[in-house]
Design an enzyme around this catalytic site. Structure first.
Site, PDB file in Angstrom:
ATOM      1  N   GLY A 282       0.772  -1.242   0.000  1.00  7.14           N
ATOM      2  CA  GLY A 282       0.000   0.000   0.000  1.00  7.14           C
ATOM      3  C   GLY A 282       0.797   1.282   0.000  1.00  7.14           C
ATOM      4  CG  ASP A 304       5.164  -0.873   0.378  1.00 10.42           C
ATOM      5  OD1 ASP A 304       6.305  -1.174  -0.027  1.00 10.42           O
ATOM      6  OD2 ASP A 304       4.250  -0.511  -0.381  1.00 10.42           O
ATOM      7  CG  ASP A 335       8.779 -10.432   0.780  1.00 10.76           C
ATOM      8  OD1 ASP A 335       8.033 -10.253  -0.202  1.00 10.76           O
ATOM      9  OD2 ASP A 335       9.865 -11.046   0.706  1.00 10.76           O
ATOM     10  NE  ARG A 351      -5.279   3.686  -6.313  1.00  9.83           N
ATOM     11  CZ  ARG A 351      -4.304   4.418  -6.844  1.00  9.83           C
ATOM     12  NH1 ARG A 351      -3.043   4.200  -6.471  1.00  9.83           N
ATOM     13  NH2 ARG A 351      -4.564   5.342  -7.745  1.00  9.83           N
ATOM     14  CG  HIS A 355       0.367  -2.044 -12.440  1.00 12.11           C
ATOM     15  ND1 HIS A 355      -0.005  -0.803 -12.885  1.00 12.11           N
ATOM     16  CD2 HIS A 355       1.010  -1.822 -11.263  1.00 12.11           C
ATOM     17  CE1 HIS A 355       0.406   0.123 -12.039  1.00 12.11           C
ATOM     18  NE2 HIS A 355       1.023  -0.475 -11.058  1.00 12.11           N
TER      19      HIS A 355
END
Length: 476
Positions: A282, A304, A335, A351, A355
Site C-alpha cells: 500500500g 509495504d 514481504d 491497488r 501490474h
C-alpha cells in the site's frame, strides 16, 4: 439516385461536433464554463468539477479519440511517424522544466516571465529555456504569451509542487515530500523510467532477459547497471532522493483518477464494524487514508517494504495521527511473497500492485493472499484493464458473464479501445515493463491469473473518469 455514404472524415468530424455540442449544453445548463487551457489548474473550481462529471468525461473521450484519429488520417504519414518517434524530446523538455523549478518560478508571475528572468533564478541558459518551453507550449504545456515570455497554463500548473523556489533550494532532497505528487510522477517518468525505456529494445531482443519475468531483468535495471530489482535499487543510499520522489509519485498517480475514486466502486460501508482491510503493498497509505476518512469504524493494515513504512509513519502523523494512536491503522513491514500474518481479513486491497509483476510473480502474491483468506474474504484489485484495439468475440463473451465488465462500443469509425483517449493504458503497460518487468492486463489475463490462484472474479466496477477498474474477487 443513391445517397452517397458518409466519408470516414465526416464521421469523425461529426463525432467531434456532436460531442462538443453536448458538453456546451451541459455547461450552459450548469451556468459554468468549461475549464480554460490558458488558466492555471484549480481543482476546487466549479469548472474542474464539471469536467469530471460522467457525461462530460464520456463526450470528452469521444472528442480526444476522434481528433487523434482524424489527425492521423489527414496528416502526411511521414510527419505522423516523426511526431511519434520524436516524442522523447517532449519528455526530456518536461523533465528539464521540472528539475529547473520552472513551474514554481512562473507561478510567481501569472502574466508571464521572460526567459532571461527565469534564467536569473534557475541558472540555465535563457535561449535554451526558450527552446524547450516553446516545444512544450506547442504541445499546449505552458503558454508563450509574447516572444520568449512564458507563463503557466492548466497543464503546466498541474505539475506545481506548491513550494517556493527558496524552500526547494534549501532542501532539494525533500522537494517532492508533502506535495500533490504530479510533479514527482512526471519527473520520475522522465528520469529513471525514460532512461530505462532507451534500453527496452536491447532487453526484448536478448535471448535470456527478453523472455524473463525476473524483476532484475527490467530495462531500467539494465540502464542503471544493477543486478537488483528496482525496489532494492531504490533503497540504495545514493537513491535516497529517488525513493522519496517515487513515494510522492505514487501518491501523485492518484491524481490520474477523480478524487475519492476508491470510494465510488466497492461499497466499504457494507462491511461490518471492525472488519479488517489489508492494503497489500500500500505504499505510504494514501489510498487507505481516503477509505479511513469515510469509514473510521473499520480496522486497517498498510503493508509495504521497511523503508516505505518509515515514510508512511511520517505521512500518517501529518495527515491522520489519531488513526495510528487509536490503532485504527497499523503500518506493517511485510514481504508479500511470504505468507500473510493475518487470517481474519475482510478485504485484501491490491491497488496498482498486480501490474508491478509478471505472470508468475503476481500469481505468487495472490496465492499467499488466498492461503490467508476465509470463505468470506474479498479481494479487490485496482488496476487498468487493457482493451484490444480491435473487436474480439472471446472478450465480449467474458464481459457478458461478469457484471460491470461490459464496456460501451464507441461509434464508427473509432477504434474499439477509443485510441488516443485510452492511450494511458498502453503507456502504463510499458511503464510497468520498463521499470519492474510487470504488465497491465486484459480482462482475460486477469481471469486466468485469478482462477489459477484460487480466486473468482465476480464483478468489475467502472468509475467515470478513472483509468483504473476495481476488480472484485472471492475465494473460488
Amino acid at each position: 439516385m443513391s445517397i452517397p455514404a458518409v466519408s470516414p472524415l465526416r464521421q469523425l468530424a461529426n463525432i467531434i461536433s456532436d460531442s462538443v455540442d453536448k458538453i456546451d449544453q451541459i455547461c450552459q445548463s450548469a451556468k459554468c464554463d468549461y475549464p480554460s487551457l490558458d488558466a492555471p489548474f484549480n481543482p476546487g473550481s466549479p469548472s474542474e468539477g464539471l469536467a469530471l462529471t460522467p457525461e462530460v468525461i464520456q463526450n470528452a473521450s469521444l472528442i480526444v479519440a476522434a481528433c487523434s484519429q482524424l489527425s492521423s488520417t489527414v496528416n502526411i504519414p511521414a510527419l505522423s511517424l516523426y511526431d511519434a518517434i520524436g516524442g522523447f524530446h517532449v519528455a526530456s523538455a518536461l523533465r528539464a522544466a521540472l528539475e529547473s523549478n520552472t513551474v514554481e518560478i512562473l507561478r510567481q508571475s501569472p502574466n508571464g516571465l521572460k526567459t532571461t528572468e527565469i534564467a536569473a533564478i534557475n541558472g540555465m541558459d535563457p535561449t535554451r529555456i526558450a527552446r524547450l518551453l516553446r516545444l512544450l507550449a506547442t504541445h499546449h504545456i505552458f503558454a508563450e504569451v509574447e516572444p520568449d515570455v512564458f507563463k503557466n497554463n492548466r497543464l503546466s500548473s498541474l505539475m506545481d509542487t506548491l513550494k517556493s523556489v527558496d524552500e526547494i533550494t534549501a532542501s532539494p532532497e525533500n522537494k517532492h515530500v508533502d506535495t500533490p505528487g504530479m510533479s514527482a510522477l512526471i519527473e520520475h517518468t522522465g528520469d529513471e523510467v525514460f532512461k530505462g525505456s532507451a534500453f527496452m529494445t536491447d532487453v526484448l531482443l536478448d535471448p535470456v532477459s527478453g523472455h524473463s519475468e525476473a524483476p532484475e531483468h527490467a530495462p531500467l535495471c539494465v540502464a542503471f547497471k544493477t543486478n537488483k530489482p528496482s525496489w532494492e535499487w531504490y533503497e540504495e543510499p545514493e537513491n535516497a532522493f529517488r525513493l522519496k520522489r517515487f513515494a510522492a509519485a505514487m501518491a501523485g498517480s492518484a491524481k490520474l483518477d477523480p478524487p475519492n475514486a476508491i470510494l465510488q466502486g466497492f461499497n466499504w460501508a457494507e462491511l461490518p464494524a471492525n472488519s479488517l482491510v489489508v492494503d497489500v503493498g500500500g505504499g505510504i497509505g494514501h489510498t487507505t487514508l481516503k477509505i479511513v476518512q469515510s469509514n473510521p469504524n473499520l480496522k486497517y493494515i498498510v503493508q509495504d517494504r521497511p523503508p516505505v513504512v518509515q515514510q508512511a509513519t511520517e505521512f500518517w502523523k501529518a495527515n491522520n495521527p489519531s488513526a495510528l494512536e487509536t490503532g485504527t491503522v497499523k503500518l506493517i513491514a511485510h514481504d508479500f511473497f511470504t505468507p500473510q500474518p493475518d487470517n481474519k481479513v475482510a478485504v485484501f486491497l491490491c491497488r496498482m500492485v498486480m501490474h508491478d509483476h509478471g505472470r508468475n510473480t503476481a500469481a505468487a502474491i495472490l496465492r499467499n493472499l488466498r492461503s490467508a483468506a476465509s470463505s468470506d474474504t474479498k479481494l479487490l484489485i485496482v488496476d487498468q484493464i487493457v482493451p484490444y484495439a480491435c473487436p474480439d468475440k472471446n472478450a465480449l463473451a467474458i464481459e457478458e458473464n461478469i457484471p460491470g465488465a461490459k464496456q460501451p462500443v464507441p461509434p464508427k469509425p473509432l477504434l474499439t479501445n477509443l485510441g488516443k483517449a485510452n492511450a494511458i493504458a498502453y503507456l502504463g503497460d510499458l511503464q510497468m515493463y520498463v521499470g519492474l518487468n510487470g504488465e497491465e492486463r486484459t480482462l482475460g489475463s486477469f481471469l486466468e491469473l485469478t482462477r489459477s490462484t484460487g480466486w473468482k472474479i465476480i464483478k468489475v466496477f467502472t468509475i467515470p473518469g478513472s483509468m483504473h477498474k476495481q476488480i472484485l474477487a472471492i475465494p473460488a
